[in-house]
Scaffold this motif. Structure first.
Motif, PDB file in Angstrom:
ATOM      1  N   ASP A  66       0.861  -1.182   0.000  1.00  0.00           N
ATOM      2  CA  ASP A  66       0.000   0.000   0.000  1.00  0.00           C
ATOM      3  C   ASP A  66       0.893   1.226   0.000  1.00  0.00           C
ATOM      4  OD1 ASP A  66      -2.147   1.660   0.072  1.00  0.00           O
ATOM      5  OD2 ASP A  66      -2.674   1.294   2.171  1.00  0.00           O
ATOM      6  N   LEU A  67       1.470   1.480  -1.167  1.00  0.00           N
ATOM      7  CA  LEU A  67       2.476   2.530  -1.318  1.00  0.00           C
ATOM      8  C   LEU A  67       1.935   3.768  -2.018  1.00  0.00           C
ATOM      9  CD1 LEU A  67       5.325   0.128  -2.470  1.00  0.00           C
ATOM     10  CD2 LEU A  67       5.088   1.154  -0.196  1.00  0.00           C
ATOM     11  N   GLY A  68       0.648   3.758  -2.338  1.00  0.00           N
ATOM     12  CA  GLY A  68       0.056   4.907  -3.008  1.00  0.00           C
ATOM     13  C   GLY A  68       0.467   5.049  -4.460  1.00  0.00           C
ATOM     14  N   ARG A  69       0.859   3.945  -5.073  1.00  0.00           N
ATOM     15  CA  ARG A  69       1.260   3.994  -6.482  1.00  0.00           C
ATOM     16  C   ARG A  69       0.038   4.277  -7.365  1.00  0.00           C
ATOM     17  NH1 ARG A  69       6.191   4.489  -4.524  1.00  0.00           N
ATOM     18  NH2 ARG A  69       7.474   2.564  -4.486  1.00  0.00           N
ATOM     19  N   SER A  70       0.289   4.740  -8.585  1.00  0.00           N
ATOM     20  CA  SER A  70      -0.788   5.089  -9.501  1.00  0.00           C
ATOM     21  C   SER A  70      -1.418   3.862 -10.147  1.00  0.00           C
ATOM     22  CB  SER A  70      -0.257   6.011 -10.606  1.00  0.00           C
ATOM     23  OG  SER A  70       0.762   5.370 -11.349  1.00  0.00           O
ATOM     24  N   GLU A  71      -0.792   2.705 -10.010  1.00  0.00           N
ATOM     25  CA  GLU A  71      -1.296   1.494 -10.633  1.00  0.00           C
ATOM     26  C   GLU A  71      -1.169   0.333  -9.659  1.00  0.00           C
ATOM     27  OE1 GLU A  71      -0.796   0.063 -15.089  1.00  0.00           O
ATOM     28  OE2 GLU A  71       0.968  -0.530 -13.940  1.00  0.00           O
ATOM     29  N   ARG A  72      -2.158  -0.562  -9.688  1.00  0.00           N
ATOM     30  CA  ARG A  72      -2.088  -1.786  -8.879  1.00  0.00           C
ATOM     31  C   ARG A  72      -2.221  -2.990  -9.794  1.00  0.00           C
ATOM     32  NH1 ARG A  72      -2.252  -3.676  -3.836  1.00  0.00           N
ATOM     33  NH2 ARG A  72      -2.500  -1.576  -2.959  1.00  0.00           N
ATOM     34  N   HIS A 147     -14.473 -17.709  -4.359  1.00  0.00           N
ATOM     35  CA  HIS A 147     -14.998 -17.303  -3.057  1.00  0.00           C
ATOM     36  C   HIS A 147     -14.468 -15.925  -2.655  1.00  0.00           C
ATOM     37  CE1 HIS A 147     -17.076 -21.012  -2.422  1.00  0.00           C
ATOM     38  NE2 HIS A 147     -15.973 -21.743  -2.461  1.00  0.00           N
ATOM     39  N   LEU A 148     -13.211 -15.649  -2.969  1.00  0.00           N
ATOM     40  CA  LEU A 148     -12.633 -14.345  -2.639  1.00  0.00           C
ATOM     41  C   LEU A 148     -13.313 -13.240  -3.443  1.00  0.00           C
ATOM     42  CD1 LEU A 148     -10.343 -13.083  -0.891  1.00  0.00           C
ATOM     43  CD2 LEU A 148      -8.920 -13.172  -2.950  1.00  0.00           C
ATOM     44  N   ALA A 149     -13.592 -13.501  -4.721  1.00  0.00           N
ATOM     45  CA  ALA A 149     -14.271 -12.506  -5.549  1.00  0.00           C
ATOM     46  C   ALA A 149     -15.669 -12.202  -5.008  1.00  0.00           C
ATOM     47  CB  ALA A 149     -14.361 -13.001  -6.988  1.00  0.00           C
ATOM     48  N   ALA A 157      -9.392  -5.906  -6.861  1.00  0.00           N
ATOM     49  CA  ALA A 157      -9.441  -4.722  -7.715  1.00  0.00           C
ATOM     50  C   ALA A 157      -8.025  -4.371  -8.176  1.00  0.00           C
ATOM     51  CB  ALA A 157     -10.059  -3.552  -6.955  1.00  0.00           C
ATOM     52  N   ALA A 158      -7.864  -4.141  -9.470  1.00  0.00           N
ATOM     53  CA  ALA A 158      -6.528  -3.859 -10.005  1.00  0.00           C
ATOM     54  C   ALA A 158      -6.648  -3.333 -11.427  1.00  0.00           C
ATOM     55  CB  ALA A 158      -5.674  -5.127  -9.991  1.00  0.00           C
ATOM     56  N   ASP A 159      -5.533  -2.825 -11.932  1.00  0.00           N
ATOM     57  CA  ASP A 159      -5.463  -2.376 -13.314  1.00  0.00           C
ATOM     58  C   ASP A 159      -5.081  -3.509 -14.254  1.00  0.00           C
ATOM     59  OD1 ASP A 159      -5.704   0.689 -12.976  1.00  0.00           O
ATOM     60  OD2 ASP A 159      -4.164   0.130 -11.514  1.00  0.00           O
ATOM     61  N   PHE A 160      -4.475  -4.562 -13.694  1.00  0.00           N
ATOM     62  CA  PHE A 160      -3.978  -5.661 -14.513  1.00  0.00           C
ATOM     63  C   PHE A 160      -3.678  -6.827 -13.585  1.00  0.00           C
ATOM     64  CE2 PHE A 160      -0.357  -7.708 -16.906  1.00  0.00           C
ATOM     65  CZ  PHE A 160      -1.103  -8.113 -17.995  1.00  0.00           C
ATOM     66  N   LEU A 323     -14.424  -9.455 -13.537  1.00  0.00           N
ATOM     67  CA  LEU A 323     -14.319  -8.339 -12.597  1.00  0.00           C
ATOM     68  C   LEU A 323     -13.852  -7.053 -13.276  1.00  0.00           C
ATOM     69  CD1 LEU A 323     -12.635 -10.210  -9.598  1.00  0.00           C
ATOM     70  CD2 LEU A 323     -14.975  -9.311  -9.660  1.00  0.00           C
ATOM     71  N   GLY A 324     -13.641  -7.113 -14.596  1.00  0.00           N
ATOM     72  CA  GLY A 324     -13.192  -5.942 -15.326  1.00  0.00           C
ATOM     73  C   GLY A 324     -11.699  -5.711 -15.243  1.00  0.00           C
ATOM     74  N   VAL A 325     -10.943  -6.754 -14.861  1.00  0.00           N
ATOM     75  CA  VAL A 325      -9.487  -6.638 -14.736  1.00  0.00           C
ATOM     76  C   VAL A 325      -8.837  -7.409 -15.879  1.00  0.00           C
ATOM     77  CG1 VAL A 325      -7.477  -7.094 -13.277  1.00  0.00           C
ATOM     78  CG2 VAL A 325      -9.672  -6.500 -12.221  1.00  0.00           C
ATOM     79  N   PRO A 326      -8.152  -6.726 -16.814  1.00  0.00           N
ATOM     80  CA  PRO A 326      -7.464  -7.462 -17.874  1.00  0.00           C
ATOM     81  C   PRO A 326      -6.385  -8.347 -17.269  1.00  0.00           C
ATOM     82  CG  PRO A 326      -6.779  -5.159 -17.878  1.00  0.00           C
ATOM     83  CD  PRO A 326      -7.915  -5.279 -16.898  1.00  0.00           C
ATOM     84  N   ALA A 327      -6.226  -9.545 -17.830  1.00  0.00           N
ATOM     85  CA  ALA A 327      -5.299 -10.504 -17.227  1.00  0.00           C
ATOM     86  C   ALA A 327      -4.699 -11.402 -18.293  1.00  0.00           C
ATOM     87  CB  ALA A 327      -6.017 -11.347 -16.167  1.00  0.00           C
ATOM     88  N   VAL A 328      -3.508 -11.921 -17.995  1.00  0.00           N
ATOM     89  CA  VAL A 328      -2.846 -12.883 -18.873  1.00  0.00           C
ATOM     90  C   VAL A 328      -2.323 -14.037 -18.035  1.00  0.00           C
ATOM     91  CG1 VAL A 328      -2.148 -11.159 -20.592  1.00  0.00           C
ATOM     92  CG2 VAL A 328      -0.589 -11.737 -18.709  1.00  0.00           C
TER      93      VAL A 328
END
Length: 363
Positions: A66-72, A147-149, A157-160, A323-328
């Motif tokens: 939890d570093l306050g970065r602009s992306e997670r 179950h976590l979702a 929640a994340a950007d990627f 969840l709307g999170v792009p993933a690979v």
């Protein structure tokens, strides 16, 4: 040593060499529904990292910066394995540079990378959520990520997201959907000595098999990647005794469909394909589009060398997509070796994934 027995449970050293850590994870029994000991060890080790917030839900462990970065971003892997098949505990072939053992490919090599990065990167340039979850190798209803979702969607929640399923240390984008149906034929029982007095349901299933044999797979191109659908009989059952003409036959069919089809479209295709037969849906999970047009995905692909292949199997990338999170998918090991008695991973692929992800999280 990456693993030691403290007398009160297994202790993991997450800062040890990543290959040694992979061996330590392989040597902790964690067949599906038996992941508690490994989840305990993972939780204990992560709680020793002062830069991480650690949350546990059942046998799923989440650790977050939890570093306050602009992306997670999320790095995720499952802790469970399929049942033992003469391949537990693990062993090293040092001359060949190969780690053998249950889960080495699917997916404790990837888990080792996740845990090593979590412990040794206190200040990544992106905030990171590390997820180690249970029950991926069994029925979907038990899946720890599912179950976590449902209970804590904010933790995902994340950007990627990068799901560290085995992919030969290359990016595999999206995933195909999967469904299963039971296709039934009906007959009439009779003594096999007087078979003409009945109607054989197994014989009546021949047309179902003929249709499957004539099936031509669809191969759509999505984001420049060619997917390859499949429709296969995976089980057939019928009959009650060796001297009775069977009155029912059930052909179980698995359809793997490209991610440009919705679950409704895939189900409609299968029902139309088996028109005229009793067709019961038993399992259905959506695919996930590659999402390679998303900025975060583009950056990751560039960081890994720019080569991308389609994912033909179903993976939990689908859950992130929902969840709307792009993933690979990106992880060490040949997926064709997953679940085999001689499951094994090239240790250089473990090191490659660790090195690439470290560089990406430092850029």
């Amino acid at each position: 040593m990456a693993l030691r027995d403290t007398g009160i449970g297994t202790s993991l050293d997450l800062t040890a060499d990543v290959v040694g850590l992979a061996r330590a994870l392989v040597d902790v029994h964690s067949v599906s529904h038996g992941e508690e000991a490994l989840a305990d060890a993972v939780e204990q080790a992560l709680r020793g990292c002062g830069h991480l917030e650690v949350i546990r839900r059942g046998n799923t462990v989440v650790a977050r910066t939890d570093l306050g970065r602009s992306e997670r971003v999320v790095l995720a892997g499952h802790l469970d394995t399929v049942p033992v098949n003469g391949n537990f505990p693990g062993r090293f072939d040092e001359e060949a540079g190969v780690l053998h053992g249950l889960g080495s490919v699917d997916m404790k090599g990837g888990d080792a990378v996740i845990l090593h990065l979590a412990a040794t990167m206190p200040a990544p340039t992106r905030d990171v959520t590390y997820v180690l979850y249970d029950a991926e190798e069994v029925a979907e209803e038990h899946n720890g990520l599912r179950h976590l979702a449902a209970s804590d969607p904010d933790l995902l929640a994340a950007d990627f997201a990068v799901l560290m399923e085995p992919s030969n240390a290359g990016v595999e984008a999206g995933c195909q959907g999967t469904l299963r149906v039971e296709v039934r034929t009906a007959g009439e029982r009779a003594h096999s000595a007087r078979s003409w007095r009945g109607s054989n349901a197994i014989h009546a299933a021949s047309e179902i098999l003929n249709r499957l044999a004539a099936y031509e797979p669809r191969k759509p191109v999505i984001d420049g990647l060619e997917y390859h659908e499949g429709l296969n009989a995976v089980r057939i059952s019928g009959g009650v005794a060796g001297n009775v003409v069977p009155d029912e036959c059930v052909v179980e069919v698995n359809h793997r469909f490209a991610p440009d089809r919705s679950t409704d479209e895939a189900e409609a295709f299968v029902r139309d394909f088996f028109a005229g037969y009793d067709c019961t849906l038993t399992d259905l999970a959506p695919g996930a589009l590659p999402g390679l047009d998303r900025p975060a995905a583009k950056e990751f692909v560039e960081a890994t060398g720019g080569q991308v292949a389609p994912k033909f199997g179903w993976t939990d990338v689908s859950r992130f997509s929902a969840l709307g999170v792009p993933a690979v998918n990106y992880g060490p090991g040949d997926p064709l070796l997953a679940h085999k008695a001689d499951e094994r991973v090239d240790v250089e692929e473990i090191r490659t994934c660790e090195r690439v992800l470290r560089a990406w999280l430092s850029a």
